[in-house]
Write an enzyme that holds these catalytic residues in place. Structure first.
Site, mmCIF file in Angstrom:
data_model
loop_
_atom_site.group_PDB
_atom_site.id
_atom_site.type_symbol
_atom_site.label_atom_id
_atom_site.label_comp_id
_atom_site.label_asym_id
_atom_site.label_seq_id
_atom_site.Cartn_x
_atom_site.Cartn_y
_atom_site.Cartn_z
ATOM 1 N NE ARG A 54 86.846 -23.432 171.911
ATOM 2 C CZ ARG A 54 87.523 -23.200 172.970
ATOM 3 N NH1 ARG A 54 88.479 -22.095 172.670
ATOM 4 N NH2 ARG A 54 87.213 -23.218 174.295
ATOM 5 C CB THR A 55 80.020 -23.853 170.339
ATOM 6 O OG1 THR A 55 80.965 -25.010 170.527
ATOM 7 C CG2 THR A 55 78.838 -24.581 169.681
ATOM 8 C CE LYS A 83 60.851 -18.389 187.129
ATOM 9 N NZ LYS A 83 60.171 -17.662 185.965
ATOM 10 N NE ARG A 104 78.302 -27.021 173.770
ATOM 11 C CZ ARG A 104 79.736 -26.687 173.511
ATOM 12 N NH1 ARG A 104 80.366 -26.474 174.793
ATOM 13 N NH2 ARG A 104 79.983 -27.033 172.587
ATOM 14 C CG HIS A 132 80.490 -30.261 169.206
ATOM 15 N ND1 HIS A 132 79.585 -29.454 168.516
ATOM 16 C CD2 HIS A 132 81.174 -29.850 169.852
ATOM 17 C CE1 HIS A 132 80.127 -28.087 168.962
ATOM 18 N NE2 HIS A 132 80.905 -28.399 169.841
HETATM 19 N N1 CP Z 1 84.973 -26.938 170.604
HETATM 20 C C1 CP Z 1 83.999 -26.583 171.440
HETATM 21 O O1 CP Z 1 82.978 -26.992 171.385
HETATM 22 O O2 CP Z 1 84.657 -25.512 172.321
HETATM 23 P P1 CP Z 1 83.465 -24.821 173.537
HETATM 24 O O3 CP Z 1 83.345 -25.886 174.670
HETATM 25 O O4 CP Z 1 84.264 -23.573 174.008
HETATM 26 O O5 CP Z 1 82.454 -24.380 172.662
#
Ligand code: CP
Length: 307
Positions: A54-55, A83, A104, A132
């Site tokens: 999703r993100t 590396k 991320r 998040h």
């Molecule tokens: N909600 C969420 O962060 O989903 P993903 O881990 O698929 O990005």
């Protein structure tokens, strides 16, 4: 106002700044076509050191729908991270090519560290079990659309409250609104970290209780935020297997809930929401996915200063 800022923590933006993002997201929802060239000539870099559906996809779709372009990696194995390249060097490099970065990382604090070396906005797309904030934008936009506002709500957070970064961020964000109560539903081993209790809830005198049984409290909730048990953050598999099915929301439990309960989940789900309730009008988690893209469209446009 937001141009050039980083988004690392849900409280990085003022309530007015957040409201400006939601207003823009609502304009985009109404007439997406009017925004299709807003980011022409701009490039988003996506640095995903951890898996995502999703993100990452919603960030990419958001930039493409604004007329911009996207480059990046979906796992660090295809980059010079393998590396031994450091975060500062990776960020300085990518920031030479793109206008904004979504990052991320499995280590808590990595996006904040990256922001010290970046001349362009860094967006924390999830850092370990910590925060998040763009999931929180997604959650807040969903709450605004479904509940009409952010005040006077009893919010149940259920599942893995220890490692679930979306829960930590949502508590931080919702703690700034009026008359919010939290019911924290988890096994003892997966209770919310102490720093969230002391620094956010107790510090701001926000009412909360901790319980183990969803059935005992579901009737009092306006919002039920389900979460999966975060397998990837456990130190041993036996504990994960013992705790993974602690909560399964099904038709029987939902009979006890209010008629206007809103069920949210950041997804992915594993077992914690039975598929049999996907068609219940109270299930908002698929709408939530789409609001995530609109929220990220608005965020990108604001940080780039094009709206
Ligand atoms: N909600 C969420 O962060 O989903 P993903 O881990 O698929 O990005």
């Amino acid at each position: 106002m937001l141009k050039g800022k980083h988004l690392i923590d849900p409280q990085d933006f003022s309530l007015e700044e957040l409201e400006s993002i939601f207003e823009l997201a609502e304009e985009i929802i109404k007439d997406q076509n009017s925004f299709k060239d807003l980011c022409t000539g701009k490039i988003l870099g996506t640095l995903f050191y951890e898996p995502s559906t999703r993100t990452r996809f919603s960030f990419e779709a958001a930039m493409l729908r604004l007329g911009g372009r996207v480059i990046g990696f979906s796992e660090p194995g295809s980059s010079s991270v393998m590396k031994g390249e450091s975060i500062p060097d990776t960020i300085r490099t990518v920031a030479s090519y793109v206008d904004i970065i979504a990052m991320r990382h499995p280590k808590e604090g990595a996006p904040k560290y990256a922001s010290y070396y970046s001349s362009i906005p860094i967006i924390n797309a999830g850092d370990g079990g910590h925060q998040h904030p763009t999931q929180t934008l997604t959650d807040l936009l969903t709450i605004k659309e479904v509940k009409g506002g952010f005040s006077d709500l009893t919010i149940g957070l259920c599942g893995d409250l220890k490692f679930g970064r979306t829960v930590h961020s949502l508590i931080k964000a919702m703690s700034r609104y009026e008359n919010i109560k939290f019911i924290l539903i988890s096994p003892k081993e997966l209770q919310i970290p102490n720093y969230i209790k002391t620094e956010i809830l107790e510090n701001k005198d926000i009412p909360f209780i901790e319980v183990e049984r969803l059935e005992d409290v579901i009737d009092s909730l306006d919002i039920l935020y389900m979460t999966r048990v975060q397998k990837e953050r456990f130190f041993n598999e036996a504990d994960y297997i013992r705790l993974k099915d602690s909560y399964i929301l099904d038709r029987e439990k939902l009979k006890l809930a209010k008629k206007d309960l809103a069920i949210l989940h950041p997804l992915p789900r594993v077992n914690e929401i039975s598929y049999e309730i996907d068609d219940d009008p109270r299930a908002c988690y698929f709408q939530q996915i789409k609001y995530g893209m609109y929220a990220r469209m608005a965020l990108i446009a604001k940080l780039l200063g094009v709206a």
